[in-house]
Design a protein around this motif. Structure first.
Motif, mmCIF file in Angstrom:
data_model
loop_
_atom_site.group_PDB
_atom_site.id
_atom_site.type_symbol
_atom_site.label_atom_id
_atom_site.label_comp_id
_atom_site.label_asym_id
_atom_site.label_seq_id
_atom_site.Cartn_x
_atom_site.Cartn_y
_atom_site.Cartn_z
ATOM 1 N N GLN A 213 59.472 52.592 46.284
ATOM 2 C CA GLN A 213 58.470 51.494 46.513
ATOM 3 C C GLN A 213 57.090 51.837 45.689
ATOM 4 O O GLN A 213 56.544 50.978 45.074
ATOM 5 C CB GLN A 213 58.320 51.088 47.975
ATOM 6 N N ILE A 214 56.874 53.147 46.010
ATOM 7 C CA ILE A 214 55.454 53.435 45.324
ATOM 8 C C ILE A 214 55.496 53.547 43.900
ATOM 9 O O ILE A 214 54.439 53.025 43.137
ATOM 10 C CB ILE A 214 55.238 55.031 45.943
ATOM 11 N N GLN A 215 56.666 53.823 43.340
ATOM 12 C CA GLN A 215 56.895 53.807 41.878
ATOM 13 C C GLN A 215 56.732 52.318 41.143
ATOM 14 O O GLN A 215 56.075 52.307 40.445
ATOM 15 C CB GLN A 215 58.214 54.564 41.431
ATOM 16 N N ALA A 216 57.560 51.521 41.993
ATOM 17 C CA ALA A 216 57.558 49.961 41.699
ATOM 18 C C ALA A 216 56.056 49.451 41.893
ATOM 19 O O ALA A 216 55.562 48.658 41.005
ATOM 20 C CB ALA A 216 58.353 49.362 42.633
ATOM 21 N N ASN A 217 54.968 49.897 42.670
ATOM 22 C CA ASN A 217 53.816 49.597 42.871
ATOM 23 C C ASN A 217 52.804 50.182 41.606
ATOM 24 O O ASN A 217 52.276 49.183 41.290
ATOM 25 C CB ASN A 217 53.348 50.023 44.253
ATOM 26 N N GLU A 218 53.264 50.987 41.162
ATOM 27 C CA GLU A 218 52.561 51.608 40.061
ATOM 28 C C GLU A 218 52.758 50.867 39.084
ATOM 29 O O GLU A 218 52.001 50.851 37.933
ATOM 30 C CB GLU A 218 52.586 53.175 40.150
ATOM 31 N N GLU A 219 54.011 50.900 38.804
ATOM 32 C CA GLU A 219 54.377 49.912 37.674
ATOM 33 C C GLU A 219 53.923 48.553 37.390
ATOM 34 O O GLU A 219 53.818 48.125 36.400
ATOM 35 C CB GLU A 219 56.017 49.973 37.517
ATOM 36 N N THR A 220 53.779 48.057 38.727
ATOM 37 C CA THR A 220 53.171 46.644 38.814
ATOM 38 C C THR A 220 51.635 46.910 38.346
ATOM 39 O O THR A 220 51.252 45.938 37.456
ATOM 40 C CB THR A 220 53.549 46.169 40.123
ATOM 41 N N ARG A 221 51.025 47.673 38.801
ATOM 42 C CA ARG A 221 49.689 47.948 38.580
ATOM 43 C C ARG A 221 49.466 48.094 37.082
ATOM 44 O O ARG A 221 48.551 47.729 36.567
ATOM 45 C CB ARG A 221 49.090 49.198 39.169
ATOM 46 N N CYS A 222 50.295 49.092 36.623
ATOM 47 C CA CYS A 222 49.987 49.396 35.097
ATOM 48 C C CYS A 222 50.199 48.096 34.237
ATOM 49 O O CYS A 222 49.584 47.743 33.306
ATOM 50 C CB CYS A 222 51.041 50.496 34.654
ATOM 51 N N ALA A 223 51.258 47.077 34.661
ATOM 52 C CA ALA A 223 51.733 46.176 33.991
ATOM 53 C C ALA A 223 50.449 45.210 33.994
ATOM 54 O O ALA A 223 50.158 44.617 32.885
ATOM 55 C CB ALA A 223 52.879 45.383 34.299
ATOM 56 N N ALA A 224 49.786 45.146 35.088
ATOM 57 C CA ALA A 224 48.575 44.120 35.345
ATOM 58 C C ALA A 224 47.509 44.426 34.393
ATOM 59 O O ALA A 224 46.743 43.792 33.809
ATOM 60 C CB ALA A 224 48.389 44.218 36.721
ATOM 61 N N ARG A 225 47.238 45.972 34.200
ATOM 62 C CA ARG A 225 46.131 46.267 33.572
ATOM 63 C C ARG A 225 46.430 46.219 32.007
ATOM 64 O O ARG A 225 45.324 45.984 31.405
ATOM 65 C CB ARG A 225 45.940 47.870 34.008
ATOM 66 N N LYS A 226 47.588 46.111 31.905
ATOM 67 C CA LYS A 226 47.774 45.939 30.271
ATOM 68 C C LYS A 226 47.850 44.617 29.736
ATOM 69 O O LYS A 226 47.756 44.146 28.519
ATOM 70 C CB LYS A 226 49.365 46.698 29.688
ATOM 71 N N ARG A 227 47.783 43.660 30.674
ATOM 72 C CA ARG A 227 47.819 42.250 30.117
ATOM 73 C C ARG A 227 46.414 41.826 29.607
ATOM 74 O O ARG A 227 45.269 42.421 30.178
ATOM 75 C CB ARG A 227 47.943 41.253 31.550
ATOM 76 N N PRO A 228 46.401 41.288 28.443
ATOM 77 C CA PRO A 228 45.199 40.876 27.903
ATOM 78 C C PRO A 228 44.363 39.820 28.785
ATOM 79 O O PRO A 228 44.933 38.910 29.281
ATOM 80 C CB PRO A 228 45.526 40.313 26.615
ATOM 81 N N ALA A 229 42.997 39.991 28.719
ATOM 82 C CA ALA A 229 42.369 38.930 29.473
ATOM 83 C C ALA A 229 42.271 37.624 28.796
ATOM 84 O O ALA A 229 42.274 37.628 27.722
ATOM 85 C CB ALA A 229 40.818 39.643 29.606
ATOM 86 N N LYS A 230 42.254 36.655 29.842
ATOM 87 C CA LYS A 230 42.300 35.288 29.099
ATOM 88 C C LYS A 230 40.869 34.909 28.681
ATOM 89 O O LYS A 230 39.820 35.331 29.240
ATOM 90 C CB LYS A 230 42.467 34.221 30.308
ATOM 91 N N ARG A 231 40.723 34.370 27.250
ATOM 92 C CA ARG A 231 39.671 33.991 26.772
ATOM 93 C C ARG A 231 39.100 32.622 27.401
ATOM 94 O O ARG A 231 39.960 31.688 27.554
ATOM 95 C CB ARG A 231 39.647 33.939 25.199
ATOM 96 N N ARG A 232 37.546 32.509 27.606
ATOM 97 C CA ARG A 232 37.224 31.502 28.137
ATOM 98 C C ARG A 232 36.987 30.691 26.798
ATOM 99 O O ARG A 232 36.370 30.932 25.714
ATOM 100 C CB ARG A 232 35.748 31.608 28.633
ATOM 101 N N SER A 233 37.296 29.331 26.995
ATOM 102 C CA SER A 233 37.053 28.371 25.782
ATOM 103 C C SER A 233 35.525 27.953 25.770
ATOM 104 O O SER A 233 34.562 27.905 27.127
ATOM 105 C CB SER A 233 37.786 27.202 26.157
#
Length: 233
Positions: A213-233
């Motif tokens: 579970q700890i590993q899965a949580n870390e992988e989820t956090r890493c994936a979230a950090r790698k997502r590009p931020a949405k640009r504001r129009s």
């Protein structure tokens, strides 16, 4: 509905109002308690008996009747009782046609239970049935206070999806919280041993699940950090 704490295969009872909407809750509580008692193999039959005995009170005594469900072990038999205040409306076993809409209640109880009956007391009656569980005496000492505490914790845990916010407030010191957790784990180890389980094996499984579970949580956090931020129009 008032529920009493469940100890290790100790008799328990609860008061309820005999209304149709209560039947599902009573069936659910029966399933939880039998799970804690290690009697899952008779859950379906026990739930059916509870449904029919309570429905019998609703139909023949009346909705809103104050009643009590009492459950205990009599040797290897699970005993289910429903108490109500009407000593005149007695359950009877009727021959019912296949296409009849009602009247099957006690016939169903008679079909799944080893025996059933009615006891009349001063101002109340008890309709009861017994199911043969074939349960053998379990390993370990059930007079150990740790086993009883673990049973209570299991009962609470099984009926609570998540603790209230106040329960997870950081109001205890770290040292005191750690000591409390150790005490809880110790009680559960006593409970496992009393039920013939290997505490070391369960601890290994728990450690493996925790690390996964700890590993899965870390992988989820890493994936979230790698997502590009949405640009504001």
């Amino acid at each position: 509905m008032i529920q009493k704490p469940c100890a290790s295969r100790q008799p328990w009872d609860l008061t309820f109002t005999a209304d149709p909407e209560e039947v599902a809750a009573l069936r659910h509580l029966m399933s939880l308690h039998l799970g804690l008692w290690g009697l899952r193999e008779v859950v379906d039959e026990a739930q059916l008996c509870v449904s029919e005995l309570v429905s019998n009170v609703i139909t023949h005594v009346g909705p809103g009747t104050p009643a009590t469900l009492a459950v205990s072990m009599s040797g290897t038999h699970l005993r289910i009782e429903v108490h109500d205040p009407d000593t005149r409306a007695l359950p009877t076993l009727m021959d019912v046609d296949a296409d009849a809409e009602g009247g099957r209640g006690m016939a169903l109880v008679d079909a799944v239970a080893d025996r059933w009956g009615v006891q009349l007391h001063d101002g109340r009656k008890v309709t009861w049935c017994e199911l043969n569980t074939g349960a053998m005496p379990r390993i370990g000492r059930f007079d150990d206070p740790g086993v009883s505490r673990a049973e209570t914790l299991l009962d609470v845990y099984a009926t609570t999806k998540s603790p209230p916010a106040s329960a997870v407030d950081n109001r205890m010191s770290t040292a005191l919280a750690e000591e409390t957790v150790i005490g809880v784990i110790t009680d559960f180890l006593h409970w496992l041993r009393a039920h013939g389980k290997d505490p070391d094996q369960v601890l290994d499984h728990a450690q493996t699940r925790f690390e996964s579970q700890i590993q899965a949580n870390e992988e989820t956090r890493c994936a979230a950090r790698k997502r590009p931020a949405k640009r504001r129009s």
